[in-house]
Design a protein around this motif. Structure first.
Motif, mmCIF file in Angstrom:
data_model
loop_
_atom_site.group_PDB
_atom_site.id
_atom_site.type_symbol
_atom_site.label_atom_id
_atom_site.label_comp_id
_atom_site.label_asym_id
_atom_site.label_seq_id
_atom_site.Cartn_x
_atom_site.Cartn_y
_atom_site.Cartn_z
ATOM 1 N N ASP A 92 -19.073 -1.305 -3.092
ATOM 2 C CA ASP A 92 -19.026 -2.386 -2.115
ATOM 3 C C ASP A 92 -20.428 -2.492 -1.509
ATOM 4 O O ASP A 92 -20.999 -1.484 -1.075
ATOM 5 C CB ASP A 92 -17.996 -2.048 -1.038
ATOM 6 N N VAL A 93 -20.985 -3.686 -1.472
ATOM 7 C CA VAL A 93 -22.333 -3.872 -0.930
ATOM 8 C C VAL A 93 -22.434 -3.329 0.493
ATOM 9 O O VAL A 93 -23.490 -2.839 0.915
ATOM 10 C CB VAL A 93 -22.731 -5.365 -0.974
ATOM 11 N N GLU A 94 -21.327 -3.381 1.243
ATOM 12 C CA GLU A 94 -21.332 -2.873 2.616
ATOM 13 C C GLU A 94 -21.581 -1.372 2.675
ATOM 14 O O GLU A 94 -21.946 -0.837 3.723
ATOM 15 C CB GLU A 94 -19.986 -3.196 3.289
ATOM 16 N N VAL A 124 -34.536 5.603 -1.917
ATOM 17 C CA VAL A 124 -33.441 5.582 -2.882
ATOM 18 C C VAL A 124 -32.244 4.853 -2.292
ATOM 19 O O VAL A 124 -31.815 5.154 -1.176
ATOM 20 C CB VAL A 124 -33.019 7.026 -3.255
ATOM 21 N N VAL A 125 -31.702 3.901 -3.041
ATOM 22 C CA VAL A 125 -30.489 3.210 -2.608
ATOM 23 C C VAL A 125 -29.287 4.077 -2.981
ATOM 24 O O VAL A 125 -29.157 4.520 -4.125
ATOM 25 C CB VAL A 125 -30.372 1.823 -3.259
ATOM 26 N N VAL A 126 -28.422 4.323 -1.998
ATOM 27 C CA VAL A 126 -27.238 5.142 -2.237
ATOM 28 C C VAL A 126 -25.991 4.401 -1.800
ATOM 29 O O VAL A 126 -26.047 3.435 -1.030
ATOM 30 C CB VAL A 126 -27.320 6.499 -1.490
ATOM 31 N N VAL A 127 -24.852 4.872 -2.313
ATOM 32 C CA VAL A 127 -23.546 4.347 -1.934
ATOM 33 C C VAL A 127 -22.930 5.345 -0.960
ATOM 34 O O VAL A 127 -22.679 6.499 -1.317
ATOM 35 C CB VAL A 127 -22.639 4.165 -3.166
ATOM 36 N N ASN A 128 -22.710 4.903 0.263
ATOM 37 C CA ASN A 128 -22.211 5.785 1.320
ATOM 38 C C ASN A 128 -20.690 5.798 1.286
ATOM 39 O O ASN A 128 -20.019 5.053 1.995
ATOM 40 C CB ASN A 128 -22.731 5.296 2.680
ATOM 41 N N ARG A 129 -20.131 6.680 0.455
ATOM 42 C CA ARG A 129 -18.678 6.792 0.337
ATOM 43 C C ARG A 129 -18.144 7.729 1.425
ATOM 44 O O ARG A 129 -18.894 8.514 2.004
ATOM 45 C CB ARG A 129 -18.309 7.301 -1.058
ATOM 46 N N ARG A 143 -24.146 -5.056 -11.892
ATOM 47 C CA ARG A 143 -22.813 -5.649 -11.735
ATOM 48 C C ARG A 143 -22.611 -6.273 -10.353
ATOM 49 O O ARG A 143 -21.650 -7.006 -10.152
ATOM 50 C CB ARG A 143 -21.750 -4.587 -12.003
ATOM 51 N N LEU A 144 -23.496 -5.968 -9.393
ATOM 52 C CA LEU A 144 -23.377 -6.571 -8.063
ATOM 53 C C LEU A 144 -23.935 -7.990 -8.028
ATOM 54 O O LEU A 144 -23.815 -8.690 -7.018
ATOM 55 C CB LEU A 144 -24.090 -5.699 -7.030
ATOM 56 N N ASP A 145 -24.587 -8.409 -9.127
ATOM 57 C CA ASP A 145 -25.055 -9.783 -9.289
ATOM 58 C C ASP A 145 -26.010 -10.206 -8.166
ATOM 59 O O ASP A 145 -25.914 -11.316 -7.635
ATOM 60 C CB ASP A 145 -23.856 -10.751 -9.371
ATOM 61 N N ARG A 146 -26.904 -9.276 -7.790
ATOM 62 C CA ARG A 146 -27.950 -9.592 -6.821
ATOM 63 C C ARG A 146 -29.253 -9.005 -7.324
ATOM 64 O O ARG A 146 -29.255 -8.026 -8.064
ATOM 65 C CB ARG A 146 -27.621 -9.011 -5.440
ATOM 66 N N GLU A 147 -30.355 -9.593 -6.895
ATOM 67 C CA GLU A 147 -31.655 -9.069 -7.289
ATOM 68 C C GLU A 147 -31.855 -7.667 -6.694
ATOM 69 O O GLU A 147 -31.428 -7.409 -5.559
ATOM 70 C CB GLU A 147 -32.779 -9.984 -6.806
#
Length: 297
Positions: A92-94, A124-129, A143-147
């Motif tokens: 999720d982008v959020e 570094v971009v991370v996913v904060n689960r 797959r997030l379809d953003r630059e």
């Protein structure tokens, strides 16, 4: 190596691996009954021996172990099937955040979304689960379809707005005089990201920049530079080294002089037995050092 030292090595390295796995190889775990990690793969489980890593750590000083462990886990992940290493669950982008880490090798950063931040750090971009941080792989980013640049900007904004507004900012006296500013938040893995805006956290009049240390991902040290630069560097180096050695989230034991928006390494080395500690300041800032030691009229 005596058995007690061997057991100490194994225990410390296993603990470091356990810390690194959630972010770099989610779902993997250290086996309880052997020196292996267990990774779920299509059709079963893969077991990867820790022995080569243990041998590498045995030949290196303890402060080098976190980097050796991180590189080893990254190499393991690279050898796994794409279904394991490239697809680590929906994003999720959020959930995107930006984490500032010690500079990554190019090959290591090739599989996930990251950009250099100067010569000594990587953003570094991370996913904060809820239970872990995952590196955002390039496959997931696509797959997030953003630059990619837009994803980085989003991660920066969300980190500043949601992770850095409640930092505990306190000044502590140094033994050499002056004070060190501590930015901290227990359990917050994004505090080092505050180094992307050092000036915001410095007092007015810090025109000579600041000594900077990031011994933990949850703690950053800042000391405005003055004419007691060398003594302050020794004191800050010792403080940062103690915090780094005791950390459950070690970042780096390197000391920097932040000046003009850049981070310049400062080397602090023990002298001969009974001799003074040596401080090697960056040559690029020699004019600033000269000005600091110039007698005032």
């Amino acid at each position: 190596m005596p058995s007690s030292q061997n057991a100490d090595l194994m225990g410390n390295v296993r603990a470091l691996v356990e810390d690194v796995l959630p972010a770099r190889l989610p779902g993997a775990r250290v086996a309880a009954d052997s020196d292996e990690i267990i990774v779920a793969v299509p059709g079963g489980r893969a077991r990867v021996s820790l022995v080569p890593l243990l041998r590498s750590c045995q030949d290196q000083p303890r402060q080098a172990w976190p980097e050796l462990v991180a590189d080893w886990v990254t190499a393991v992940r690279r050898e796994l099937p794409d279904t394991v290493s490239a697809d680590l669950g929906p994003v999720d982008v959020e959930q995107l955040r930006l984490r500032l880490t010690p500079a990554a090798a190019t090959a290591e950063a090739d599989s996930y979304l990251a950009v250099p931040f100067g010569a000594h750090f990587t953003a570094v971009v991370v996913v904060n689960r809820p239970e872990r941080l995952d590196l955002l792989t390039l496959a997931q980013a696509a797959r997030l379809d953003r630059e990619p640049a837009e994803l980085v900007r989003t991660a920066v904004r969300q980190t500043v707005e949601r992770e850095l507004t409640t930092l505990d900012v306190r000044d502590h006296e140094l033994p050499t005089g002056g004070s060190v500013r501590l930015l901290a938040a227990d359990g917050n893995p994004f505090v080092t990201t505050a180094l992307m805006s050092v000036k915001r956290f410095l007092p007015e009049g810090a025109e000579n920049g600041a000594l900077v240390a990031a011994p933990q991902y949850s703690a950053v040290l800042l000391h405005p530079v003055d004419n007691r630069l060398q003594d302050a560097a020794v004191a800050l180096h010792r403080l940062a080294g103690t915090m780094f050695a005791a950390a459950v989230d070690p970042c780096t034991d390197q000391l920097f002089w932040w000046h003009g928006g850049e981070f310049h390494p400062v080397r602090v080395m023990a002298g001969e037995p009974g001799g003074a500690v040596q401080v090697r300041l960056p040559e690029a800032l020699a004019p600033v050092v000269e000005r600091l030691h110039r007698p005032t009229e």
